[in-house]
Design a protein around this motif. Structure first.
Motif, PDB file in Angstrom:
ATOM      1  N   MET A   1      57.190 -31.208 -69.416  1.00 47.35           N
ATOM      2  CA  MET A   1      57.650 -32.258 -68.530  1.00 47.35           C
ATOM      3  C   MET A   1      58.510 -33.274 -69.286  1.00 47.35           C
ATOM      4  SD  MET A   1      57.529 -33.449 -65.358  1.00 47.35           S
ATOM      5  CE  MET A   1      56.118 -32.884 -64.490  1.00 47.35           C
ATOM      6  N   SER A   2      58.109 -33.587 -70.519  1.00 44.58           N
ATOM      7  CA  SER A   2      58.863 -34.582 -71.289  1.00 44.58           C
ATOM      8  C   SER A   2      60.282 -34.104 -71.579  1.00 44.58           C
ATOM      9  CB  SER A   2      58.150 -34.939 -72.585  1.00 44.58           C
ATOM     10  OG  SER A   2      58.042 -33.814 -73.418  1.00 44.58           O
ATOM     11  N   ASN A   3      60.463 -32.783 -71.758  1.00 39.35           N
ATOM     12  CA  ASN A   3      61.797 -32.240 -71.988  1.00 39.35           C
ATOM     13  C   ASN A   3      62.704 -32.528 -70.791  1.00 39.35           C
ATOM     14  OD1 ASN A   3      63.852 -30.884 -73.312  1.00 39.35           O
ATOM     15  ND2 ASN A   3      63.209 -28.891 -72.571  1.00 39.35           N
ATOM     16  N   ILE A   4      62.161 -32.398 -69.605  1.00 39.11           N
ATOM     17  CA  ILE A   4      62.937 -32.657 -68.394  1.00 39.11           C
ATOM     18  C   ILE A   4      63.232 -34.145 -68.279  1.00 39.11           C
ATOM     19  CG2 ILE A   4      62.811 -32.648 -65.867  1.00 39.11           C
ATOM     20  CD1 ILE A   4      61.325 -29.965 -66.170  1.00 39.11           C
ATOM     21  N   ILE A   5      62.233 -34.979 -68.500  1.00 38.79           N
ATOM     22  CA  ILE A   5      62.425 -36.424 -68.397  1.00 38.79           C
ATOM     23  C   ILE A   5      63.511 -36.893 -69.366  1.00 38.79           C
ATOM     24  CG2 ILE A   5      61.317 -38.668 -68.798  1.00 38.79           C
ATOM     25  CD1 ILE A   5      58.746 -37.386 -67.672  1.00 38.79           C
ATOM     26  N   ASN A   6      63.532 -36.334 -70.560  1.00 39.50           N
ATOM     27  CA  ASN A   6      64.540 -36.726 -71.556  1.00 39.50           C
ATOM     28  C   ASN A   6      65.960 -36.382 -71.125  1.00 39.50           C
ATOM     29  OD1 ASN A   6      62.564 -37.734 -73.266  1.00 39.50           O
ATOM     30  ND2 ASN A   6      62.341 -35.810 -74.354  1.00 39.50           N
ATOM     31  N   LYS A  14      63.562 -41.138 -63.291  1.00 33.94           N
ATOM     32  CA  LYS A  14      62.623 -41.133 -64.419  1.00 33.94           C
ATOM     33  C   LYS A  14      61.383 -41.949 -64.089  1.00 33.94           C
ATOM     34  CE  LYS A  14      65.606 -40.624 -68.441  1.00 33.94           C
ATOM     35  NZ  LYS A  14      66.071 -41.235 -69.692  1.00 33.94           N
ATOM     36  N   LYS A  15      61.585 -43.144 -63.527  1.00 32.90           N
ATOM     37  CA  LYS A  15      60.459 -44.015 -63.183  1.00 32.90           C
ATOM     38  C   LYS A  15      59.550 -43.359 -62.159  1.00 32.90           C
ATOM     39  CE  LYS A  15      62.838 -48.326 -64.172  1.00 32.90           C
ATOM     40  NZ  LYS A  15      63.487 -49.508 -63.606  1.00 32.90           N
ATOM     41  N   LYS A  16      60.140 -42.679 -61.182  1.00 37.87           N
ATOM     42  CA  LYS A  16      59.335 -41.990 -60.176  1.00 37.87           C
ATOM     43  C   LYS A  16      58.438 -40.944 -60.830  1.00 37.87           C
ATOM     44  CE  LYS A  16      62.513 -42.216 -56.278  1.00 37.87           C
ATOM     45  NZ  LYS A  16      63.345 -41.429 -55.361  1.00 37.87           N
ATOM     46  N   ILE A  17      59.007 -40.166 -61.717  1.00 41.56           N
ATOM     47  CA  ILE A  17      58.244 -39.102 -62.366  1.00 41.56           C
ATOM     48  C   ILE A  17      57.172 -39.684 -63.283  1.00 41.56           C
ATOM     49  CG2 ILE A  17      58.378 -37.178 -64.010  1.00 41.56           C
ATOM     50  CD1 ILE A  17      61.139 -36.541 -62.749  1.00 41.56           C
ATOM     51  N   LEU A  18      57.510 -40.719 -64.023  1.00 41.12           N
ATOM     52  CA  LEU A  18      56.548 -41.326 -64.936  1.00 41.12           C
ATOM     53  C   LEU A  18      55.405 -42.031 -64.208  1.00 41.12           C
ATOM     54  CD1 LEU A  18      59.015 -42.694 -67.633  1.00 41.12           C
ATOM     55  CD2 LEU A  18      57.422 -40.766 -67.862  1.00 41.12           C
ATOM     56  N   SER A  19      55.606 -42.382 -62.937  1.00 39.29           N
ATOM     57  CA  SER A  19      54.563 -43.077 -62.179  1.00 39.29           C
ATOM     58  C   SER A  19      53.669 -42.130 -61.370  1.00 39.29           C
ATOM     59  CB  SER A  19      55.209 -44.098 -61.236  1.00 39.29           C
ATOM     60  OG  SER A  19      55.892 -43.436 -60.180  1.00 39.29           O
ATOM     61  N   LEU A  20      53.877 -40.821 -61.501  1.00 34.91           N
ATOM     62  CA  LEU A  20      53.086 -39.856 -60.734  1.00 34.91           C
ATOM     63  C   LEU A  20      51.641 -39.802 -61.212  1.00 34.91           C
ATOM     64  CD1 LEU A  20      55.573 -36.827 -60.576  1.00 34.91           C
ATOM     65  CD2 LEU A  20      55.133 -38.528 -58.790  1.00 34.91           C
ATOM     66  N   SER A  21      50.754 -39.517 -60.267  1.00 28.57           N
ATOM     67  CA  SER A  21      49.346 -39.300 -60.626  1.00 28.57           C
ATOM     68  C   SER A  21      49.228 -37.956 -61.345  1.00 28.57           C
ATOM     69  CB  SER A  21      48.483 -39.278 -59.361  1.00 28.57           C
ATOM     70  OG  SER A  21      48.760 -38.106 -58.600  1.00 28.57           O
ATOM     71  N   LEU A  28      54.152 -30.992 -59.370  1.00 31.92           N
ATOM     72  CA  LEU A  28      55.563 -30.988 -59.755  1.00 31.92           C
ATOM     73  C   LEU A  28      55.814 -29.929 -60.828  1.00 31.92           C
ATOM     74  CD1 LEU A  28      58.356 -32.189 -59.383  1.00 31.92           C
ATOM     75  CD2 LEU A  28      57.778 -33.891 -61.121  1.00 31.92           C
ATOM     76  N   GLU A  29      54.927 -29.805 -61.796  1.00 31.59           N
ATOM     77  CA  GLU A  29      55.075 -28.772 -62.826  1.00 31.59           C
ATOM     78  C   GLU A  29      55.043 -27.374 -62.208  1.00 31.59           C
ATOM     79  OE1 GLU A  29      51.957 -29.835 -65.561  1.00 31.59           O
ATOM     80  OE2 GLU A  29      53.329 -31.065 -66.767  1.00 31.59           O
ATOM     81  N   TYR A  30      54.229 -27.194 -61.183  1.00 34.00           N
ATOM     82  CA  TYR A  30      54.190 -25.918 -60.452  1.00 34.00           C
ATOM     83  C   TYR A  30      55.571 -25.599 -59.883  1.00 34.00           C
ATOM     84  CZ  TYR A  30      53.100 -22.691 -56.616  1.00 34.00           C
ATOM     85  OH  TYR A  30      53.091 -21.631 -55.745  1.00 34.00           O
ATOM     86  N   PHE A  31      56.217 -26.599 -59.271  1.00 34.66           N
ATOM     87  CA  PHE A  31      57.536 -26.360 -58.688  1.00 34.66           C
ATOM     88  C   PHE A  31      58.627 -26.240 -59.760  1.00 34.66           C
ATOM     89  CE2 PHE A  31      55.365 -27.779 -54.834  1.00 34.66           C
ATOM     90  CZ  PHE A  31      55.731 -26.744 -53.997  1.00 34.66           C
ATOM     91  N   ILE A  32      58.440 -26.869 -60.887  1.00 28.37           N
ATOM     92  CA  ILE A  32      59.389 -26.691 -61.991  1.00 28.37           C
ATOM     93  C   ILE A  32      59.325 -25.250 -62.480  1.00 28.37           C
ATOM     94  CG2 ILE A  32      59.831 -27.303 -64.408  1.00 28.37           C
ATOM     95  CD1 ILE A  32      59.082 -30.222 -63.604  1.00 28.37           C
ATOM     96  N   GLN A  33      58.135 -24.689 -62.528  1.00 28.15           N
ATOM     97  CA  GLN A  33      57.973 -23.302 -62.958  1.00 28.15           C
ATOM     98  C   GLN A  33      58.450 -22.307 -61.909  1.00 28.15           C
ATOM     99  OE1 GLN A  33      53.847 -22.859 -63.937  1.00 28.15           O
ATOM    100  NE2 GLN A  33      54.023 -24.026 -65.829  1.00 28.15           N
ATOM    101  N   ASN A  34      58.260 -22.631 -60.646  1.00 27.43           N
ATOM    102  CA  ASN A  34      58.523 -21.675 -59.572  1.00 27.43           C
ATOM    103  C   ASN A  34      59.766 -21.969 -58.739  1.00 27.43           C
ATOM    104  OD1 ASN A  34      56.057 -19.857 -59.681  1.00 27.43           O
ATOM    105  ND2 ASN A  34      55.131 -21.884 -59.674  1.00 27.43           N
ATOM    106  N   ILE A  35      60.361 -23.121 -58.866  1.00 30.28           N
ATOM    107  CA  ILE A  35      61.567 -23.589 -58.176  1.00 30.28           C
ATOM    108  C   ILE A  35      61.410 -23.606 -56.652  1.00 30.28           C
ATOM    109  CG2 ILE A  35      64.076 -23.376 -57.888  1.00 30.28           C
ATOM    110  CD1 ILE A  35      63.265 -24.029 -60.761  1.00 30.28           C
ATOM    111  N   SER A  36      61.160 -22.446 -56.037  1.00 31.49           N
ATOM    112  CA  SER A  36      61.028 -22.373 -54.588  1.00 31.49           C
ATOM    113  C   SER A  36      59.921 -21.379 -54.241  1.00 31.49           C
ATOM    114  CB  SER A  36      62.350 -21.920 -53.958  1.00 31.49           C
ATOM    115  OG  SER A  36      62.251 -21.933 -52.546  1.00 31.49           O
ATOM    116  N   VAL A  37      59.021 -21.811 -53.352  1.00 28.89           N
ATOM    117  CA  VAL A  37      57.856 -20.997 -53.027  1.00 28.89           C
ATOM    118  C   VAL A  37      57.587 -21.096 -51.528  1.00 28.89           C
ATOM    119  CG1 VAL A  37      55.418 -20.588 -53.550  1.00 28.89           C
ATOM    120  CG2 VAL A  37      56.872 -21.657 -55.262  1.00 28.89           C
ATOM    121  N   GLY A  38      57.191 -19.987 -50.936  1.00 32.58           N
ATOM    122  CA  GLY A  38      56.803 -19.999 -49.535  1.00 32.58           C
ATOM    123  C   GLY A  38      55.680 -20.991 -49.303  1.00 32.58           C
TER     124      GLY A  38
END
Length: 94
Positions: A1-6, A14-21, A28-38
């Motif tokens: 995740m930090s690679n993407i934020i950088n 950036k602030k939105k992502i850093l403020s996530l629970s 979000l990491e699931y969607f970063i890995q899978n991009i698009s899912v049914g």
């Protein structure tokens, strides 16, 4: 995740992502890995494999924050984040 934020130039994004629970980060990491899912597959996998209690609610929050998009029968990583991923891949730093 930090690679993407950088690689994100938009400070608000950036602030939105850093403020996530923690749960939102997992989704979000699931969607970063899978991009698009049914829709059904995403909800099942997030619930049973990723142990997200209420995947629909978390996905809805990420949609409201502009990090995930809802298509016809699917959820996808937002175009902005897809572009960041593609730039990382193209630069060879990913």
């Amino acid at each position: 995740m930090s690679n993407i934020i950088n690689h994100i130039k938009d400070e608000d994004l950036k602030k939105k992502i850093l403020s996530l629970s923690a749960e939102e980060v997992r989704v979000l990491e699931y969607f970063i890995q899978n991009i698009s899912v049914g829709t059904l597959v995403a909800i099942r996998e997030l619930k049973f494999l990723y142990r997200v209690n209420d995947p629909k609610a978390v996905i809805r929050k990420l949609i409201e924050k502009g990090l995930v998009e809802q298509g016809y029968g699917c959820y996808s990583l937002s175009k902005t984040l897809r572009d960041v991923l593609y730039s990382i891949i193209a630069s060879g730093k990913g």
